[in-house]
Design an enzyme around this catalytic site. Structure first.
Site, PDB file in Angstrom:
ATOM      1  N   ASP A 112       2.209  39.056  30.480  1.00 27.15           N
ATOM      2  CA  ASP A 112       3.140  40.195  31.039  1.00 27.15           C
ATOM      3  C   ASP A 112       3.709  41.060  29.944  1.00 27.15           C
ATOM      4  O   ASP A 112       4.139  40.648  28.881  1.00 27.15           O
ATOM      5  CB  ASP A 112       4.250  39.541  31.983  1.00 27.15           C
ATOM      6  N   GLU A 167      -1.547  42.663  29.685  1.00 26.14           N
ATOM      7  CA  GLU A 167      -0.935  43.825  30.398  1.00 26.14           C
ATOM      8  C   GLU A 167      -0.418  44.741  29.045  1.00 26.14           C
ATOM      9  O   GLU A 167       0.591  44.450  28.288  1.00 26.14           O
ATOM     10  CB  GLU A 167       0.237  43.453  31.248  1.00 26.14           C
TER      11      GLU A 167
END
Length: 689
Positions: free
Chosen positions: A342, A378
């Site tokens: 993330d 990401e």
């Protein structure tokens, strides 16, 4: 308290955490600036305090001790002493019971409670559990699936949402690790054809105070309190054993598991946030802080590249070591096959500016345990210079938002996207150059957990997040979605038919695109969130998968299975390799030809025509490797387009798929000659036979 008999000695500074020995347990914790560290023990059944002992040794930055008689299952926590000095970032508060950063298990979920946090936080805080360290059961390295990148199809799922409503899963296992690996779920995933389950965060987390105070929760779990402990919310009894059972079961079924991990921030928030763990041990080093123009650090202002209040300083040696230890633990002892990071750009800040050669990337790449696991980034955060798509090391794969937006816009009918769409279709080589990055570098998605579901993408033109109690201001406003005449559900058969066709178009494009396809779990079931594109705080039917399908939904599920199978059974559709790409020493395609509807080869002005919304691409296999020969036709116009098919020296064009039809049996209705009428807003796939 007097019946808790232990014998304390200095012990060792490493390894960190609580580690059982032949005679007891060694405790070691990084806390360089404390004046005193107390190790507190609690009863396993009531959490009643037993005794606190002062750690008697300190080596460098680590406090440590060994306690004879401590056994597996013992509950513990820490208290640190040394004052609170805002100007130097010191945040010691002995009233706050701290979770060991290296704890492998906590005994219950952590839930914010303002009253219980004030004063002594013992009642609010879960307790760490002493556990025995052992590799995942019955999992020799050879039994890992090791799915090739060319065959990898990622299925994003939430442990609870996957089975909370599945009536075939035993009630006690619904929404749990044991439910996620129930045979009915395994069978669904195998029949669908996905290979790799990507789980939303499963590390222990705490919902944010502001969410809890509204009566909501952080359903997604992107607010960690510990990087080792599996979330107890998803366990019936023992989260470690049940998590390992889930992993073993997936592996035995030939499925990989990768974890969505959050190392960029924690649940401790900004300066006003709670002290739960890291702040209480080494606040000044664990987090990043803002600096003035002279480089002076302001310890009252946490850097917030995550948008969640703080940013973890992975450039600090101890933090880097902890993150690496965490990754190794989840692979070697818990058995996972990879990670999706993330806001991964934050991990490449060294410490303030991003670098493709950051210490985290270098350390990760040389690690022998982590060398063969899948790494998905990401590739951005919200800090300065945080958008880094295409700039990660070559052993990484990156979620590609340019792919997402281009595909959405093209099928919505937006102008001037055809050239970009064609680039995305063949691996986004403008972002991941040939010879330098693999054809699988791009992780392609049209939907993700943070956004509209596939069904909502073609049902709502605007977000509808009122249930989040933020006045519909949260969530992304640029969704490139469409409702096709009515906002939300409708009984209009024409609108319903067009929506279903658009779902087939989007899903087909995903499976025809070079790279790693990413499917949002539930899209194949036509999951709806009623237009909520930021359902992070909805732990209810809005997020849980509905397994009771009507005929329309079953038709779409069957369609998804077919197109996935078509991709997996094709060498070219799953891994296109060109002669001018020297990343590998082989190629399987001799020709890629682009055509206009009239059959002429497309030229530059065709690509630059903003009104061009229809084209065909021919993929001709290299005879030394494959005799596959494909023709893909795309038409995003609002009208049918007549296509002249390329002439073949031998064989005929056989229609394998046409998204105008909701049932695969309807393909037999089509008669193919030299000219094919491509229906408005549809895709067709031909193969030479």
């Amino acid at each position: 308290m007097t019946d808790f008999k232990i014998q304390i000695s200095e012990g060792k500074a490493h390894p960190l955490g609580a580690n059982l020995t032949d005679s007891g347990c060694n405790f070691a914790v990084h806390c360089p600036d404390a004046q005193k560290v107390m190790l507190c023990f609690f009863k396993a059944d009531t959490e009643e305090p037993l005794v606190c002992v002062e750690m008697m040794a300190k080596t460098g930055r680590v406090w440590h001790c060994h306690l004879a008689g401590v056994q597996e299952g013992q509950l513990y926590g820490y208290r640190t002493f040394g004052g609170h000095q805002s100007q130097t970032g010191v945040s010691f508060d002995p009233e706050k019971l701290l979770i060991d950063p290296y704890a492998k298990r906590i005994n219950r979920p952590i839930v914010w409670n303002e009253k219980q946090y004030q004063g002594d936080s013992h009642f609010m805080m879960p307790k760490c559990v002493v556990v025995k360290s052992e590799p995942v059961q019955n999992l020799p390295t050879s039994t890992r699936p090791y799915i090739p990148l060319s065959q990898t199809i990622v299925y994003e799922a939430h442990v609870k949402g996957l089975t909370q409503l599945h009536t075939d899963v035993p009630l006690a296992h619904q929404g749990k690790y044991l439910g996620a690996c129930h045979p009915v779920i395994i069978n669904h995933l195998q029949e669908l054809g996905v290979t790799t389950v990507q789980l939303l965060p499963v590390m222990a987390f705490m919902p944010e105070p502001f969410i809890s105070q509204k009566g909501l929760t952080n359903y997604w779990g992107y607010n960690p309190v510990n990087f080792f402990s599996p979330e107890p919310r998803y366990a019936v009894n023992d989260p470690i054993a049940e998590f390992k059972t889930m992993i073993n079961t997936f592996h035995q079924a030939g499925l990989e598991v990768i974890l969505d991990v959050v190392y960029n921030h924690t649940a401790e928030g900004s300066a006003d946030g709670p002290i739960l763990s890291f702040k209480g041990f080494d606040n000044a080093s664990f987090y990043l802080f803002e600096r003035n123009e002279y480089g002076v650090v302001d310890y009252q202002k946490y850097v917030n590249n995550s948008g969640c209040g703080n940013s973890v300083n992975t450039a600090y040696p101890y933090v880097l070591k902890m993150v690496m230890d965490s990754l190794r633990y989840w692979v070697s002892e818990m058995g996972v096959d990879g990670f999706r990071f993330d806001l991964a750009a934050s991990l490449g800040r060294d410490p303030y500016e991003f670098s493709s050669f950051a210490g985290f990337f270098r350390t990760l790449r040389q690690d022998p345990i982590l060398a063969e696991v899948k790494l998905i980034a990401e590739p951005w955060d919200i800090g300065h210079g945080g958008y880094r798509l295409g700039q990660f090391p070559s052993n990484w794969h990156e979620t590609n938002d340019k792919y997402r937006d281009t595909v959405r816009g093209f099928w919505r009918g937006d102008k001037a996207l055809t050239a970009d769409f064609a680039t995305r279709l063949l691996g986004s080589r403008d972002i991941f150059p040939k010879g330098k990055r693999s054809i699988h570098s791009s992780v392609n998605n049209v939907t993700y957990h943070d956004g509209f579901t596939l069904h909502d993408m073609v049902t709502y033109a605007k977000r509808h997040n009122e249930a989040n109690l933020e006045n519909n201001r949260d969530g992304h406003g640029h969704n490139l979605s469409e409702n096709y005449g009515v906002e939300g559900p409708t009984l209009n058969p024409d609108i319903m038919a067009l929506r279903e066709k658009q779902k087939r178009n989007l899903f087909t494009t995903l499976m025809l695109s070079q790279g790693i396809p990413h499917i949002l779990g539930g899209d194949e079931l036509s999951k709806t969130q009623l237009g909520n594109n930021n359902a992070y705080c909805q732990d209810n039917e809005l997020n849980w998968l509905n397994w009771q399908l009507n005929e329309r939904q079953q038709d779409f599920l069957d369609f998804c299975k077919y197109i996935i199978s078509l991709r997996k059974n094709s060498m070219i559709l799953s891994e296109l390799s060109l002669l001018d790409d020297n990343y590998n020493l082989h190629h399987n395609v001799d020709e890629v030809n682009w055509y206009r509807p009239d059959g002429a080869t497309k030229v530059a002005q065709d690509w630059h025509d903003p009104n061009n919304k229809a084209f065909a691409v021919e993929l001709k296999g290299c005879v030394q490797h494959t005799d596959e020969h494909w023709l893909l036709i795309f038409n995003a116009f609002d009208n049918d387009v007549r296509f002249h098919l390329p002439e073949l020296e031998t064989g005929i064009w056989q229609l394998k798929l046409d998204t105008r039809y909701k049932k695969l049996s309807d393909l037999s209705k089509i008669k193919i000659r030299d000219v094919f009428l491509q229906a408005y807003r549809s895709v067709s796939i031909f193969q030479r036979t």
